[in-house]
Design a protein around this motif. Sequence first.
Motif, PDB file in Angstrom:
ATOM      1  N   TYR A  14      43.845  29.247  37.317  1.00 49.32           N
ATOM      2  CA  TYR A  14      44.518  29.724  36.252  1.00 49.32           C
ATOM      3  C   TYR A  14      45.967  29.063  36.341  1.00 49.32           C
ATOM      4  O   TYR A  14      46.541  29.418  37.217  1.00 49.32           O
ATOM      5  CB  TYR A  14      44.614  31.157  36.268  1.00 49.32           C
ATOM      6  N   ARG A  17      52.476  30.992  34.723  1.00 48.18           N
ATOM      7  CA  ARG A  17      53.228  31.435  33.457  1.00 48.18           C
ATOM      8  C   ARG A  17      54.615  32.004  33.837  1.00 48.18           C
ATOM      9  O   ARG A  17      54.897  32.357  34.886  1.00 48.18           O
ATOM     10  CB  ARG A  17      52.379  32.312  32.651  1.00 48.18           C
ATOM     11  N   VAL A  26      46.867  30.772  39.959  1.00 43.79           N
ATOM     12  CA  VAL A  26      45.850  31.044  41.007  1.00 43.79           C
ATOM     13  C   VAL A  26      44.712  30.246  40.884  1.00 43.79           C
ATOM     14  O   VAL A  26      44.053  29.871  40.128  1.00 43.79           O
ATOM     15  CB  VAL A  26      45.546  32.552  40.468  1.00 43.79           C
ATOM     16  N   ALA A  28      41.127  30.544  41.408  1.00 40.81           N
ATOM     17  CA  ALA A  28      40.230  31.717  41.369  1.00 40.81           C
ATOM     18  C   ALA A  28      38.878  31.182  41.926  1.00 40.81           C
ATOM     19  O   ALA A  28      37.953  32.029  42.564  1.00 40.81           O
ATOM     20  CB  ALA A  28      40.054  32.152  39.893  1.00 40.81           C
ATOM     21  N   PRO A  47      34.919  40.701  47.439  1.00 35.83           N
ATOM     22  CA  PRO A  47      35.989  42.058  47.062  1.00 35.83           C
ATOM     23  C   PRO A  47      36.698  41.742  46.066  1.00 35.83           C
ATOM     24  O   PRO A  47      36.492  40.442  45.251  1.00 35.83           O
ATOM     25  CB  PRO A  47      36.938  41.980  48.388  1.00 35.83           C
ATOM     26  N   ASN A  48      37.667  42.531  45.707  1.00 38.77           N
ATOM     27  CA  ASN A  48      38.444  42.030  44.208  1.00 38.77           C
ATOM     28  C   ASN A  48      39.053  40.985  44.389  1.00 38.77           C
ATOM     29  O   ASN A  48      39.729  40.752  45.500  1.00 38.77           O
ATOM     30  CB  ASN A  48      39.330  43.507  44.144  1.00 38.77           C
ATOM     31  N   GLY A  49      39.020  40.235  43.085  1.00 37.51           N
ATOM     32  CA  GLY A  49      39.724  39.266  42.975  1.00 37.51           C
ATOM     33  C   GLY A  49      39.145  37.961  43.664  1.00 37.51           C
ATOM     34  O   GLY A  49      39.853  36.830  44.043  1.00 37.51           O
ATOM     35  N   LYS A  52      34.324  36.345  41.298  1.00 44.37           N
ATOM     36  CA  LYS A  52      33.077  36.408  40.684  1.00 44.37           C
ATOM     37  C   LYS A  52      33.026  36.679  39.389  1.00 44.37           C
ATOM     38  O   LYS A  52      32.070  35.794  38.657  1.00 44.37           O
ATOM     39  CB  LYS A  52      32.271  38.074  41.242  1.00 44.37           C
ATOM     40  N   THR A  53      33.822  37.222  38.685  1.00 42.82           N
ATOM     41  CA  THR A  53      33.825  37.334  37.172  1.00 42.82           C
ATOM     42  C   THR A  53      34.110  35.907  36.615  1.00 42.82           C
ATOM     43  O   THR A  53      33.685  35.366  35.789  1.00 42.82           O
ATOM     44  CB  THR A  53      34.990  38.237  36.711  1.00 42.82           C
ATOM     45  N   THR A  54      35.144  35.242  37.207  1.00 37.36           N
ATOM     46  CA  THR A  54      35.614  33.829  36.973  1.00 37.36           C
ATOM     47  C   THR A  54      34.338  32.961  36.828  1.00 37.36           C
ATOM     48  O   THR A  54      34.106  32.162  36.055  1.00 37.36           O
ATOM     49  CB  THR A  54      36.601  33.237  37.854  1.00 37.36           C
ATOM     50  N   GLU A 170      28.915  43.424  37.273  1.00 42.46           N
ATOM     51  CA  GLU A 170      28.842  44.852  37.746  1.00 42.46           C
ATOM     52  C   GLU A 170      27.873  45.584  36.845  1.00 42.46           C
ATOM     53  O   GLU A 170      28.500  46.676  36.247  1.00 42.46           O
ATOM     54  CB  GLU A 170      30.254  45.409  37.705  1.00 42.46           C
ATOM     55  N   HIS A 203      30.118  45.013  43.864  1.00 48.50           N
ATOM     56  CA  HIS A 203      30.728  45.467  44.954  1.00 48.50           C
ATOM     57  C   HIS A 203      29.856  46.257  45.956  1.00 48.50           C
ATOM     58  O   HIS A 203      30.026  46.623  46.900  1.00 48.50           O
ATOM     59  CB  HIS A 203      31.816  46.659  44.663  1.00 48.50           C
TER      60      HIS A 203
HETATM   61  N1  LIG Z   1      43.197  35.195  32.817  1.00 46.14           N
HETATM   62  C1  LIG Z   1      43.491  35.273  34.366  1.00 46.14           C
HETATM   63  N2  LIG Z   1      45.019  34.688  34.582  1.00 46.14           N
HETATM   64  C2  LIG Z   1      45.407  34.452  35.655  1.00 46.14           C
HETATM   65  N3  LIG Z   1      44.849  34.867  36.909  1.00 46.14           N
HETATM   66  C3  LIG Z   1      43.675  35.327  36.678  1.00 46.14           C
HETATM   67  C4  LIG Z   1      42.826  35.619  35.179  1.00 46.14           C
HETATM   68  N4  LIG Z   1      41.721  36.396  35.505  1.00 46.14           N
HETATM   69  C5  LIG Z   1      41.718  36.291  37.031  1.00 46.14           C
HETATM   70  N5  LIG Z   1      42.738  35.815  37.728  1.00 46.14           N
HETATM   71  C6  LIG Z   1      42.854  35.893  39.407  1.00 46.14           C
HETATM   72  O1  LIG Z   1      41.788  35.153  39.695  1.00 46.14           O
HETATM   73  C7  LIG Z   1      41.266  35.568  40.805  1.00 46.14           C
HETATM   74  C8  LIG Z   1      39.752  35.871  40.610  1.00 46.14           C
HETATM   75  O2  LIG Z   1      39.553  36.766  39.681  1.00 46.14           O
HETATM   76  P1  LIG Z   1      38.161  37.536  39.193  1.00 46.14           P
HETATM   77  O3  LIG Z   1      38.403  38.218  38.224  1.00 46.14           O
HETATM   78  O4  LIG Z   1      37.206  36.410  39.168  1.00 46.14           O
HETATM   79  O5  LIG Z   1      37.817  38.244  40.601  1.00 46.14           O
HETATM   80  P2  LIG Z   1      36.447  39.323  40.829  1.00 46.14           P
HETATM   81  O6  LIG Z   1      35.809  38.583  41.929  1.00 46.14           O
HETATM   82  O7  LIG Z   1      35.838  39.350  39.646  1.00 46.14           O
HETATM   83  O8  LIG Z   1      37.320  40.423  41.201  1.00 46.14           O
HETATM   84  P3  LIG Z   1      36.892  42.139  40.706  1.00 46.14           P
HETATM   85  O9  LIG Z   1      36.012  42.710  41.988  1.00 46.14           O
HETATM   86  O10 LIG Z   1      38.152  42.814  40.836  1.00 46.14           O
HETATM   87  O11 LIG Z   1      36.216  42.194  39.468  1.00 46.14           O
HETATM   88  C9  LIG Z   1      42.046  36.790  41.052  1.00 46.14           C
HETATM   89  O12 LIG Z   1      43.057  36.412  41.805  1.00 46.14           O
HETATM   90  C10 LIG Z   1      42.649  37.363  39.735  1.00 46.14           C
HETATM   91  O13 LIG Z   1      43.765  37.915  39.774  1.00 46.14           O
END
Ligand SMILES: Nc1ncnc2c1ncn2[C@@H]1O[C@H](COP(=O)(O)OP(=O)(O)OP(=O)(O)O)[C@@H](O)[C@H]1O
Length: 319
Positions: A14, A17, A26, A28, A47-49, A52-54, A170, A203
């Motif tokens: 990402y 900005r 970042v 990801a 874990p968070n971040g 996974k969602t990416t 999730e 999670h």
């Molecule tokens: N649109 C965005 N712009 C900048 N950074 C982003 C964006 N979306 C996610 N990130 C960053 O990318 C990394 C991965 O985020 P992601 O949402 O994929 O994690 P996750 O494993 O799904 O976390 P969670 O368990 O909290 O849902 C994190 O550091 C997050 O802050």
Amino acid sequence: MTLAVEIKNLTKIYPGRGILNKAPAVTALDDVNLEIKKGTIYGLLGPNGAGKTTLIHILAGVLLPTTGTAEVFGHDVVRKAREVRSLSNYGAGQGSLFWNLSPKENLLYYAKLYGLPNSEAVEKINNLLEFFGLKERANLKSAYLSSGLKQRVKLIKTLLNDPKLLLLDEPTLGLDVDIARKIRAYIQELSHEKEMTILLTSHNMYEVDELCDEIALIDKGRIVSIGTPDELKKQVSEFESLELSFSNYDGDPSSFLDDLVLRSTFRDGALVLHVSDIDSSIDAILRRLLSHKFVISSINTRRTTLEDVFLNLTGRGLK
Ligand SMILES: Nc1ncnc2c1ncn2[C@@H]1O[C@H](COP(=O)(O)OP(=O)(O)OP(=O)(O)O)[C@@H](O)[C@H]1O
Ligand SMILES: [Mg+2]
């Protein structure tokens, strides 16, 4: 072709900005390689971040990779986005519905987008609304639904185009225990009976352990380990422990358990047995003890969990 998903050297950055780099770039996903076999349930645990969602968003075609490729049933997610979309669907626990439309209207809207004939759509939607306990609220404005009820509607939406690949981010987050259990059972049914391939993030390590044929542990954008739940557990611990106390303790039972256990010791008056897998060995051990007239007063088990695996591989927990 046996693969539903093939991901090669996938990286997502990402961009940063703001002046003075207030929001730095970042990474990801960092050089991720992943293969998901057709008809399996695959879990992304982290874990968070972690990213996974990416990863799910890239497969769903809502985000572009920075480098690397991802294919769904042999179609590149960027160049063949339309084909990928017709073969898959995506649902997130956190996501929205049209608040001023009812669940039924929301679902009919999506069914139209997917090109379903009206009569087929109505029948399918009615059946699914009933199955997920939404029949009574089917015509209520979605704004009046609780978040758990909205989540059920969103899950139904993902099933309308009979996807061959279901991407669930999730899926049971924040749901009541009974409906979460029902959704897990339904996910299993979809995989077994419709041969749907399902990629889910969670999670909840118990959920992933129960549902998934294969798991990728992901942390800070990198795959830490891949395997079946059992393979991952074996990576961090060669054995599980069974601790037994006896009310008629008389003699050392270890000698006649030798062929069933890896190791046995006495600790604080209890017999501690190391076995490679509790589930497959407990029955024989108890039968043997009972046949030698031991009266068992308590049994404690210490199984390896995915949390142990994660702690061991990353040095931290999942929250
Ligand atoms: N649109 C965005 N712009 C900048 N950074 C982003 C964006 N979306 C996610 N990130 C960053 O990318 C990394 C991965 O985020 P992601 O949402 O994929 O994690 P996750 O494993 O799904 O976390 P969670 O368990 O909290 O849902 C994190 O550091 C997050 O802050
Ligand atoms: Mg996420």
